[in-house]
Design a protein around this motif. Structure first.
Motif, PDB file in Angstrom:
ATOM      1  N   LEU A   1      11.082 100.994 -56.561  1.00 51.29           N
ATOM      2  CA  LEU A   1       9.969 100.190 -56.918  1.00 51.29           C
ATOM      3  C   LEU A   1       9.866  99.021 -55.727  1.00 51.29           C
ATOM      4  CD1 LEU A   1      11.431  99.014 -60.299  1.00 51.29           C
ATOM      5  CD2 LEU A   1       9.557 100.235 -60.076  1.00 51.29           C
ATOM      6  N   LYS A   2       8.713  99.248 -55.229  1.00 51.26           N
ATOM      7  CA  LYS A   2       8.183  98.554 -53.956  1.00 51.26           C
ATOM      8  C   LYS A   2       7.705  97.049 -54.653  1.00 51.26           C
ATOM      9  CE  LYS A   2       8.403 102.186 -50.583  1.00 51.26           C
ATOM     10  NZ  LYS A   2       7.616 103.210 -49.984  1.00 51.26           N
TER      11      LYS A   2
ATOM     12  N   SER B   1      13.339  95.281 -62.681  1.00 50.88           N
ATOM     13  CA  SER B   1      14.732  94.813 -61.610  1.00 50.88           C
ATOM     14  C   SER B   1      15.216  95.972 -61.168  1.00 50.88           C
ATOM     15  CB  SER B   1      15.438  93.880 -62.598  1.00 50.88           C
ATOM     16  OG  SER B   1      16.084  94.721 -63.298  1.00 50.88           O
ATOM     17  N   LEU B   2      15.822  96.064 -59.971  1.00 50.35           N
ATOM     18  CA  LEU B   2      16.718  96.681 -59.361  1.00 50.35           C
ATOM     19  C   LEU B   2      18.156  96.584 -59.278  1.00 50.35           C
ATOM     20  CD1 LEU B   2      14.372  98.364 -56.435  1.00 50.35           C
ATOM     21  CD2 LEU B   2      15.003  99.563 -58.613  1.00 50.35           C
ATOM     22  N   PRO B   3      18.888  97.291 -59.405  1.00 48.78           N
ATOM     23  CA  PRO B   3      18.734  98.723 -59.812  1.00 48.78           C
ATOM     24  C   PRO B   3      18.332  99.080 -61.162  1.00 48.78           C
ATOM     25  CG  PRO B   3      21.171  98.232 -59.862  1.00 48.78           C
ATOM     26  CD  PRO B   3      20.373  96.855 -59.421  1.00 48.78           C
ATOM     27  N   HIS B   4      17.866 100.199 -61.431  1.00 47.14           N
ATOM     28  CA  HIS B   4      17.606 100.654 -62.720  1.00 47.14           C
ATOM     29  C   HIS B   4      18.949 101.032 -63.165  1.00 47.14           C
ATOM     30  CE1 HIS B   4      16.135 104.432 -64.875  1.00 47.14           C
ATOM     31  NE2 HIS B   4      16.177 103.477 -66.089  1.00 47.14           N
ATOM     32  N   ILE B   5      19.199 100.227 -64.352  1.00 47.44           N
ATOM     33  CA  ILE B   5      20.533 100.448 -65.131  1.00 47.44           C
ATOM     34  C   ILE B   5      20.219 100.934 -66.434  1.00 47.44           C
ATOM     35  CG2 ILE B   5      22.724  99.505 -65.572  1.00 47.44           C
ATOM     36  CD1 ILE B   5      22.598  97.714 -62.923  1.00 47.44           C
TER      37      ILE B   5
ATOM     38  N   VAL C   1      21.955 104.625 -63.040  1.00 40.62           N
ATOM     39  CA  VAL C   1      22.377 103.425 -62.195  1.00 40.62           C
ATOM     40  C   VAL C   1      21.788 104.028 -60.774  1.00 40.62           C
ATOM     41  CG1 VAL C   1      24.083 101.752 -61.335  1.00 40.62           C
ATOM     42  CG2 VAL C   1      24.409 103.017 -63.717  1.00 40.62           C
ATOM     43  N   HIS C   2      20.708 103.207 -60.317  1.00 39.47           N
ATOM     44  CA  HIS C   2      20.219 103.571 -59.137  1.00 39.47           C
ATOM     45  C   HIS C   2      19.257 102.802 -58.705  1.00 39.47           C
ATOM     46  CE1 HIS C   2      16.586 105.821 -60.406  1.00 39.47           C
ATOM     47  NE2 HIS C   2      17.190 105.571 -61.543  1.00 39.47           N
TER      48      HIS C   2
ATOM     49  N   THR D   1      11.607 111.029 -65.233  1.00 35.34           N
ATOM     50  CA  THR D   1      11.864 109.952 -65.929  1.00 35.34           C
ATOM     51  C   THR D   1      10.877 108.767 -65.349  1.00 35.34           C
ATOM     52  OG1 THR D   1      14.249 110.440 -66.224  1.00 35.34           O
ATOM     53  CG2 THR D   1      13.545 107.897 -66.281  1.00 35.34           C
ATOM     54  N   ASN D   2      10.519 107.881 -66.227  1.00 33.26           N
ATOM     55  CA  ASN D   2       9.704 106.716 -65.853  1.00 33.26           C
ATOM     56  C   ASN D   2      10.328 105.349 -65.957  1.00 33.26           C
ATOM     57  OD1 ASN D   2       7.527 104.581 -66.231  1.00 33.26           O
ATOM     58  ND2 ASN D   2       6.379 106.484 -65.714  1.00 33.26           N
ATOM     59  N   TYR D   3      10.374 104.636 -64.726  1.00 34.85           N
ATOM     60  CA  TYR D   3      10.667 103.292 -64.472  1.00 34.85           C
ATOM     61  C   TYR D   3       9.706 102.642 -63.627  1.00 34.85           C
ATOM     62  CZ  TYR D   3      13.692  99.446 -64.219  1.00 34.85           C
ATOM     63  OH  TYR D   3      14.307  97.873 -64.210  1.00 34.85           O
ATOM     64  N   GLY D   4       8.725 102.223 -64.122  1.00 34.12           N
ATOM     65  CA  GLY D   4       7.707 101.671 -63.253  1.00 34.12           C
ATOM     66  C   GLY D   4       6.735 102.792 -62.677  1.00 34.12           C
TER      67      GLY D   4
END
Length: 197
Positions: free
Chosen positions: A107-108, A113-117, A143-144, A158-161
C-alpha cells in the motif's frame, strides 16, 4: 528423496516441519546443496527481509541451484516474493528472477495499515491441483507488507486495498503469499495438495 525445507535463517522453519509431520510426511531443514538437488519437494519459507534471505542464498551459493531445480518448489510469503527478479524492500534488491517482475510495497497510499496481518479470502482464477478439496473464497492467514502483483502466472488473488497475487505458479515453482502452516485445516489441505503434486 525427501521433503526439504530450505534453511533461510527465518523464524517459522519448525512450524512448517510440524505442519508437514501432521500430514504424515517427514521433512528436513537444511541448506545443503546436495540435499536440495536430491529432494522430492523443496519448500522456501519466508519470515524476515528479502535482503537477509538473498544474502544467505548468496553466501551458500544456492541461487543457481534453486533456479535449476526441476522438482516442485513452494515459496511461502517472502519465499514467493523472492521468485521475482527484484524487490522494492530495503531500498531495492535483486532476487531470484524466476518471475520477470518486481515485488512491490502493498500500500503506497491508503488508510489501511501495514503489515497486512490476519485472515483474508483468496479468489481462485482457475481450477488447479493446489486447490483440491478447498472451497472457493476460503480464508488463509497473511502477514506481509510486500506483494507479487497480479500477472499471467497468478492462480489466485486477494484484496487488501488492491488485488495482489496470493497463489502463483510458473513451471515447477509454486508460491503462496499467505502462511499455510498458520492457516488451520484449509492451510493443511493446501500443503497436502502441494506434497501430492
Amino acid at each position: 528423496m525427501t521433503i526439504v525445507i530450505l534453511n533461510t535463517g527465518c523464524a517459522n522453519l519448525t512450524s512448517i516441519k510440524i505442519a508437514i509431520k501432521r500430514l504424515g510426511y517427514t521433512s528436513q531443514i537444511t541448506s545443503d546443496p546436495n540435499l536440495l538437488i536430491k529432494s522430492k519437494k523443496l519448500i522456501i519459507p519466508g519470515v524476515g527481509t528479502a535482503s537477509a534471505v538473498m544474502n544467505i542464498l548468496n553466501q551458500k551459493n544456492l541461487i543457481n541451484i534453486i533456479k535449476s531445480i526441476k522438482q516442485p518448489v513452494l515459496g511461502i510469503c517472502l519465499g514467493m516474493q523472492i521468485f521475482c527478479k527484484f524487490s522494492e524492500e530495503c531500498n531495492g534488491i535483486n532476487t531470484l528472477g524466476i518471475l520477470n517482475n518486481s515485488s512491490t510495497i502493498l500500500l503506497k497510499n491508503s488508510h489501511l495499515s501495514l503489515p497486512h496481518i490476519g485472515w483474508n479470502y483468496i479468489t481462485f482464477n482457475k481450477v488447479h491441483p493446489l486447490f483440491k478439496n478447498i472451497q472457493r473464497n476460503s480464508r488463509f492467514y497473511f502477514v506481509h507488507s510486500y506483494i507479487v502483483p497480479v500477472n499471467k502466472y497468478t492462480l489466485a488473488t486477494t484484496n487488501y486495498g488492491i488485488s495482489f497475487s496470493s497463489v502463483i505458479q510458473k513451471n515447477n515453482f509454486f508460491g503462496v503469499q499467505f502462511h499455510p502452516e498458520k492457516s488451520g485445516d484449509v492451510g493443511a489441505q493446501l500443503l497436502k495438495n502441494f506434497l501430492e503434486i
